[in-house]
Design a protein around this motif. Structure first.
Motif, short mmCIF file in Angstrom:
data_model
loop_
_atom_site.label_atom_id
_atom_site.label_comp_id
_atom_site.label_asym_id
_atom_site.label_seq_id
_atom_site.Cartn_x
_atom_site.Cartn_y
_atom_site.Cartn_z
N UNK A 118 0.84 -1.23 -0.05
CA UNK A 118 0.12 0.04 0.06
C UNK A 118 0.77 1.19 0.05
N UNK A 119 1.95 1.24 0.83
CA UNK A 119 2.54 2.55 1.18
C UNK A 119 3.74 2.90 0.00
N UNK A 120 4.52 1.50 -0.57
CA UNK A 120 5.32 1.57 -1.24
C UNK A 120 4.99 0.61 -2.69
N UNK A 121 3.79 0.97 -3.42
CA UNK A 121 3.61 0.02 -4.63
C UNK A 121 4.44 0.03 -5.51
N UNK A 122 4.47 -1.03 -6.22
CA UNK A 122 5.43 -0.89 -7.49
C UNK A 122 4.91 -0.33 -8.81
N UNK A 123 3.54 -0.14 -8.73
CA UNK A 123 2.83 0.31 -9.76
C UNK A 123 2.28 1.92 -9.28
N UNK A 124 2.08 2.76 -10.10
CA UNK A 124 1.77 4.20 -9.79
C UNK A 124 1.19 4.88 -11.10
N UNK A 125 0.02 5.59 -10.76
CA UNK A 125 -0.63 6.23 -11.79
C UNK A 125 0.27 7.68 -12.02
N UNK A 126 0.22 7.99 -13.37
CA UNK A 126 1.08 9.06 -13.63
C UNK A 126 0.34 10.45 -12.95
N UNK A 127 1.16 11.52 -12.95
CA UNK A 127 0.47 12.60 -12.38
C UNK A 127 -0.50 13.31 -13.28
N UNK A 128 -1.46 13.91 -13.11
CA UNK A 128 -2.53 14.59 -14.16
C UNK A 128 -2.01 15.92 -14.45
N UNK A 129 -2.55 16.39 -15.68
CA UNK A 129 -2.40 17.55 -16.11
C UNK A 129 -3.54 18.48 -15.26
N UNK A 130 -3.16 19.85 -15.09
CA UNK A 130 -4.18 20.58 -14.48
C UNK A 130 -5.58 20.22 -14.94
N UNK A 131 -6.55 20.08 -14.16
CA UNK A 131 -7.76 19.95 -14.75
C UNK A 131 -8.68 20.98 -14.99
N UNK A 132 -9.54 21.03 -15.77
CA UNK A 132 -10.23 22.17 -15.97
C UNK A 132 -11.61 22.13 -14.82
N UNK A 133 -11.74 23.10 -14.13
CA UNK A 133 -12.82 23.03 -13.23
C UNK A 133 -14.13 22.83 -13.68
N UNK A 134 -14.98 21.88 -12.77
CA UNK A 134 -16.36 21.57 -12.99
C UNK A 134 -17.27 22.79 -12.89
N UNK A 135 -17.95 22.83 -13.58
CA UNK A 135 -19.23 24.01 -13.56
C UNK A 135 -20.32 23.73 -12.78
N UNK A 136 -20.56 22.48 -12.06
CA UNK A 136 -21.87 21.92 -11.25
C UNK A 136 -21.14 21.34 -10.28
N UNK A 137 -22.10 20.91 -9.41
CA UNK A 137 -21.76 20.36 -7.97
C UNK A 137 -21.77 18.60 -8.34
N UNK A 138 -20.38 18.04 -8.40
CA UNK A 138 -20.22 17.01 -8.58
C UNK A 138 -20.87 15.80 -7.47
N UNK A 139 -20.61 16.06 -6.57
CA UNK A 139 -21.37 15.01 -5.49
C UNK A 139 -22.79 14.93 -5.73
#
Length: 232
Positions: A118-139
């Motif tokens: 969990x703390x030192x996984x050998x796989x990792x998701x790449x960092x994301x580019x800066x996301x465009x903000x949502x214009x509505x309440x996602x939850x």
């Protein structure tokens, strides 16, 4: 494979299946013989695991049965952490925080010997580019999808043209920088994909749409497959 591990994998295979699973299928997945599968199934039934089987059809696991929490294999931990990393870096803030909390809960719950996965996984998701903000309440949008309720909204397309829509939201698509609301559009009488940053105004309605979200998601996937087949 140890017998205990094999019994666990049989239960996992039955849990994730939507249809009865045959002894041949189980034997192929676990790389063992049908005779061994028959013996293992009999052992599980003897331990009061609610497995039901019928000759020529296959085995099913009755609903409601569960294993002790977080009996995860190293590969399952890696998969869960990798998925949570991806969500934490690309989803809206509420879902991103939930993904971070999930990783922390997994780390706190698994045995000490599995914590490095969990703390030192050998796989990792790449960092994301800066996301465009949502214009509505996602939850609120996710709640609306779960409840099968309609949304009235004003939407601006890529040319800046604005239109009024009433839609049946069914799922949210997450990309590196933008998110998509997938919905049935009453105006177009078809499925449409709406960028969440281009939604100008939103009204979450109490009105339910006539089909279950899961049914509509299935129809949407079928429509994508037909479009793909037509292009090939």
């Amino acid at each position: 494979m140890r017998r205990a591990d094999r019994l666990f994998q049989i239960i996992q295979a039955l849990r994730r299946a939507r249809q009865p699973v045959t002894a041949d299928q189980l034997a192929a997945e676990l790389e063992t013989s049908k005779r061994t599968i028959y013996r293992d199934i009999a052992d599980l039934m003897g331990q009061r695991v609610p497995v039901r089987g019928e000759a020529g059809i296959g085995y099913v696991l009755d609903a409601g049965f569960d294993l002790p929490p977080l009996m995860l294999t190293p590969d399952e931990i890696e998969a869960a952490v990798l998925g949570a990393q991806w969500v934490a870096r690309r989803a809206d803030p509420a879902l991103a925080k939930a993904a971070e909390d999930l990783i922390a809960k997994i780390a706190a719950s698994v045995p000490e010997r599995l914590r490095p996965y969990v703390l030192e996984p050998v796989s990792g998701a790449p960092p994301a580019w800066k996301a465009v903000p949502d214009a509505l309440d996602m939850p609120m949008l996710r709640t609306q999808i779960r409840n099968g309720r309609k949304i009235a909204m004003s939407y601006r397309d890529e040319q800046g043209r604005e239109s009024q829509r009433k839609v049946w939201p069914i799922t949210i698509g997450y990309h590196d920088t933008v998110r998509l609301l997938i919905a049935w559009c009453e105006l177009r009488n078809d499925f449409r994909h709406f960028r969440t940053d281009r939604i100008v105004t939103t009204e979450f309605l109490e009105e339910r749409y006539p089909e279950r979200p899961a049914v509509l998601r299935s129809k949407w996937r079928q429509s994508l497959e037909k479009m793909h087949a037509a292009k090939c």
